[in-house]
Write an enzyme that holds these catalytic residues in place. Sequence first.
Site, PDB file in Angstrom:
ATOM      1  N   ASP A   1       0.812  -1.218   0.000  1.00 33.51           N
ATOM      2  CA  ASP A   1       0.000   0.000   0.000  1.00 33.51           C
ATOM      3  C   ASP A   1       0.848   1.273   0.000  1.00 33.51           C
ATOM      4  O   ASP A   1       2.007   1.262   0.404  1.00 33.51           O
ATOM      5  CB  ASP A   1      -0.910   0.009   1.232  1.00 33.51           C
ATOM      6  CG  ASP A   1      -0.133  -0.115   2.521  1.00 33.51           C
ATOM      7  OD1 ASP A   1       0.847  -0.892   2.553  1.00 33.51           O
ATOM      8  OD2 ASP A   1      -0.483   0.558   3.501  1.00 33.51           O
ATOM      9  N   GLU A   2       0.253   2.327  -0.474  1.00 36.03           N
ATOM     10  CA  GLU A   2       0.740   3.686  -0.290  1.00 36.03           C
ATOM     11  C   GLU A   2       2.207   3.901  -0.684  1.00 36.03           C
ATOM     12  O   GLU A   2       3.042   4.233   0.150  1.00 36.03           O
ATOM     13  CB  GLU A   2       0.543   4.115   1.178  1.00 36.03           C
ATOM     14  CG  GLU A   2      -0.904   4.143   1.599  1.00 36.03           C
ATOM     15  CD  GLU A   2      -1.087   4.673   3.015  1.00 36.03           C
ATOM     16  OE1 GLU A   2      -2.048   5.444   3.222  1.00 36.03           O
ATOM     17  OE2 GLU A   2      -0.278   4.328   3.911  1.00 36.03           O
ATOM     18  N   VAL A   3       2.522   3.732  -1.966  1.00 30.99           N
ATOM     19  CA  VAL A   3       3.850   4.115  -2.465  1.00 30.99           C
ATOM     20  C   VAL A   3       3.692   5.453  -3.166  1.00 30.99           C
ATOM     21  O   VAL A   3       2.875   5.583  -4.068  1.00 30.99           O
ATOM     22  CB  VAL A   3       4.388   3.062  -3.459  1.00 30.99           C
ATOM     23  CG1 VAL A   3       5.782   3.447  -3.911  1.00 30.99           C
ATOM     24  CG2 VAL A   3       4.358   1.683  -2.834  1.00 30.99           C
TER      25      VAL A   3
END
Lengths: 699, 699
Positions: free
Chosen positions: B324-326
């Site tokens: 998640d969330e790069v």
Amino acid sequence: MRNLFPGKIAVFLPLLSLAFGAISMRSQSPTVVPLMPTPAKLQAGSGFLRVDEMFGLAFTGYREPRLERAGRRFLEQLHRQTGLVFASRETVEPAKATLLITTDHESKAVQEVGEDESYTLEVTPSGAKLHAANPLGVLRGLQTFLQWVTITPDGFSAPVVSIQDQPRFLWRGLMIDTGRHFMPLAVLERNLDGMEAVKLNVFHWHLSENQGFRVESQKYPKLHELGSGGFYYTQEEIRGLIAYARDRGIRVVPEFDMPGHSTAWFVGHPELASGTGPYQIERKWGVFDPAMDPTNEKTYKFLNEFIAEMAKLFPDAFFHIGGDEVNGKEWDANAGIQAYKKAHGLKDNNALQAYFSQRVQDLVVKHGKTPIGWDEILVPGVPKSIVIQSWRGADSLAAAAKQGYRGILSSGYYVDLGWSAARHYAVDPLGGAAANLTPEEQKLVLGGEACMWSEYVDPENIDSRIWPRSAAIAERLWSPADVRDPAAMYARLPVISQDLELVGLNHLTYQRRMIERMAGSASTEETAALRSVVEALEPVKDYTREGIGVEPTSQTPLNRVADAVSPESEASRLFSSRVDEYLASSCKDVAKASELRAQLVQWAGNDAHLRALAERSFLVKEASPASSALSQAAEVALAALDRITLGVPLSPELKKQQFDGLSALELQAHKAQLTIPALPAFQKLLEAATAGGACTIPR
Amino acid sequence: MRNLFPGKIAVFLPLLSLAFGAISMRSQSPTVVPLMPTPAKLQAGSGFLRVDEMFGLAFTGYREPRLERAGRRFLEQLHRQTGLVFASRETVEPAKATLLITTDHESKAVQEVGEDESYTLEVTPSGAKLHAANPLGVLRGLQTFLQWVTITPDGFSAPVVSIQDQPRFLWRGLMIDTGRHFMPLAVLERNLDGMEAVKLNVFHWHLSENQGFRVESQKYPKLHELGSGGFYYTQEEIRGLIAYARDRGIRVVPEFDMPGHSTAWFVGHPELASGTGPYQIERKWGVFDPAMDPTNEKTYKFLNEFIAEMAKLFPDAFFHIGGDEVNGKEWDANAGIQAYKKAHGLKDNNALQAYFSQRVQDLVVKHGKTPIGWDEILVPGVPKSIVIQSWRGADSLAAAAKQGYRGILSSGYYVDLGWSAARHYAVDPLGGAAANLTPEEQKLVLGGEACMWSEYVDPENIDSRIWPRSAAIAERLWSPADVRDPAAMYARLPVISQDLELVGLNHLTYQRRMIERMAGSASTEETAALRSVVEALEPVKDYTREGIGVEPTSQTPLNRVADAVSPESEASRLFSSRVDEYLASSCKDVAKASELRAQLVQWAGNDAHLRALAERSFLVKEASPASSALSQAAEVALAALDRITLGVPLSPELKKQQFDGLSALELQAHKAQLTIPALPAFQKLLEAATAGGACTIPR
């Protein structure tokens, strides 16, 4: 006086308030020194050392791993007390230390009675220095610093101060009876943490009782295998606990109670007993017949081997052999023992016990230890090396000292009796007859021990029976004799109590769990009335509980209101002192009257709110008479207060009726093993309201 | 309806009340089934099985040590819930058993998704029988029995009942983020105990984050040595926790978040990163730039070895790779990566991440595991074997299922957001878009997971953020879809909450410790006003806390009022529902008005009592605006209530002014990261009091 240590409540210590007189203060409430025990010498300065996340700790001088561990525990505890997350959880370079600790040299490999525990602590706005001769003093000083950190309007800080401190008594103990109710290691560990916090230095471990033999014996495994119901400490666990205690500057003195209080030994080894057996683990409470056979050489052979094993397991120089409460019935019933007595000129059972005791003491000495025992072991001719633990009264301690025996006081420090902190606090090892001892004789009084007998405690509520009252006993044993004002003690007790809960004890939080179990719900609203009853009442005192209802045993659940109430109700104590203040004002203090009225109205109305719960829960129902008694008694007190404020005196006849009514209500509460601690205050209001009473003069 | 289960509060379940209709009852309050989750089928009978100290437990059929341990834990927990001291703490002969447990056969050596967890429980006045195909069903049934035992006017008992139960969803999880705040093993263990109590069966262990790498790697020791600040789990501890979980019928799914959320990896292994380093353990919260280099073959070589090691350590069939969330910033800044993208036709960073994700999934599969990841790993072409954990919304889960992917729901179950139990309870894995899936597609929705992200929790308050609200989520995941009445849930929640505290969680008792730390005293009287504020308010919701005051980091102390207040205030919830009931009576319910008034008067006056403490403690002072806002808002509501009861409507102009005032007060509370949950109820009173409002019609 001003509020120097915000967040701590009012107590006036003359030295400190003088020293602080010149400092600008933030409020009008009086000064408190949030320390218990109070240090021997304390000189306050001006300003504060800020305690924040950059706080660092360093050691110089003598080093050892125990000190490093103490440093880490200190930081962990400071974190718990403040919530601060420190940049370093290890020690830092001395130059960067907020608290620099200097230790001169090591302490003894096995902690001894009378080792130096003194320390000095200097706090300045830029840093603090702790100095001690050995690690024991460091441990004491670290606890002082932890207590000294306080919450202020601007953060956590330690006020500037100079402390020179050492204990008044060398032996400051806590006994826990793990025989009647087994206590898991975690319970003992958290209580050792509490002991460290208030500078107690002896854990007296009562390890055998009629109800259980709690130590693994590799030599005689039937002792623990058959005598414990599976609840015993392995030797590895014991070594672990001794190391845990040593890390906290606490000696561990084991007690094996002989020749009485020993039924559990006989389950596996009936040959030791004076009766015919077989024996079962005792489930009831009291003094029982089984006793070791003092006339059988095999008894001493057995004890020789057993004491050899235990003397190795427990490194302390002292070895407690009990010796209390032998009723002699098994001896009287045994013809062989009777014959032996005659043949050896032992004129009665006391003489027989003295003979046994001497033989056992010899074994203890042979295995390198100094015997200690309860009052009963002091008989004519016993060697001067023994130590007497006085449970029958302070005078016996003085008598022992007069004869040249060392002693420690436990009479007055039995925390299972439900006394107030003030009552324990007033007991001094050098009070009573001991006050008349010569200085040399007084030196023989080594100190004292709080005793937690465990008939009515289990792992859930034991902390609440030991703490915070044992902190007041700890102060009596550590602090100068003139530190004895109960009001000052009560002002500090809730502060120390809060620290103790953060140390890991649960003497405050246990109550919520017990209340909610009785209510069958965690709803704050549903449990409010029950909480109010629990907070107002106390368990019956002394040994009166035995006489009430079904005879209790070790299988009796400790889940009742009597087990949940605190031994000392804060609400009732505050109410009572407010009544005193109100009467001291000749009932002219209107604000005080209004405070009293609010509390009385709340108590008077509370029972009605409890009824729904009492209909659903047998445990609440059982306490209903006490709840009802509290409400009715509060009504009586309220009526008295009304008469005072309205200036309508009570007739002596009516007063007597009301007094009788209050007595009946107290008896009603007793049925649930509860007492109404505010009752004397209610009586005072009645007295004051009676024609000719203190508050019936027209104002 | 009658009071069948005294001590438990009112909730009406149609099936049960019908079945019990003929039984003689003790009071008029309605029936409650004190179970959470509610069983699939429950048929109540008449009478009770008494639960006393003679209670005994026996196993027949298939046996294994895990069952024996479960039996002992059951008896220990029954002891904690009742206080009863059982004659036997081990299992007894089947003929003597109060509860006889029959198990048909073993369960899998490593617990699998979809194993049979069903059981039947039959309670009669003379005994109870629990039957299950395998030990998992036994574990579930034992928890049902524990909850079923209730306090009555005559003791503890289990009402006669016949239960056939199995879960609705196969995957019922709790995720704990041990990356941002490390949680000691004891915290995880007690939460596993809580999970067992409410039949959750997956512990999702979030083990790596920007703020910490928490697993000992023997292959790459720099990962934990440099990436954890010393706070990591050894492999031995991990094996211990997995065994602990297995004993409770709980799978352990490890998560190693890649390629983002991975700063801590790079402290010891900067060569894995896409930036130039050096890297430090992150102290702040949020989404950060560091990400693994997807273009470097050495990354995959490293991960191959690492995943091999971890796949061995964690026996579960699933392996969570995060994903998640790069934010892509390090990739964009790296010329080599940009060149690689071009050369390999990876048109954007999403494509690059998909490439990385596929390579890592291949490694996971190679080492015998099934990959699971957050929403982001679902990209076109990814194998159907992966499992998607949906955090961005329930619709993404439905979309995945439509494409043939299995999924679990976490969106709506983030317990760090401070939502009410009712709000979580309303979220259904098969709700929203998933309701329109075909039955075959619906089977791909395996269940859900409560997620405890740990920016604002530490070992002291984490339990209070997970419990009791996760019990409501557990019911959503276990019980039939039509068990969804929030009032019935709230009636049972305080009962389950009480059990959970006795299981060893501290989600209720933590509050007293935190309040007393802020007050610097354990005095009940001194802390009363602060307790009242803490019990009325809640922390700000969702992610609004970040925007207030100084930017928080992993070193920010969690010792404030915002950390002490419960995510859901009972006092405010009860007040709000009473307002609804009052308005539903067209303000004619005088008793209700009086209840509302009493609460409002107490809140209105409370702030004045808090002031002395606020002057002494910076932590109380910080919350003063919120305390003051609560009191002022209660004054406004009180005035509205007065107008209703006096029949003097409020003008629309004045109403607007008052509404604006309330909004300003809410903003004032926000400054202390607090919210006034009763505010909507205050607004309703204002609306009702306004000319033309619901309660302004002359009565």
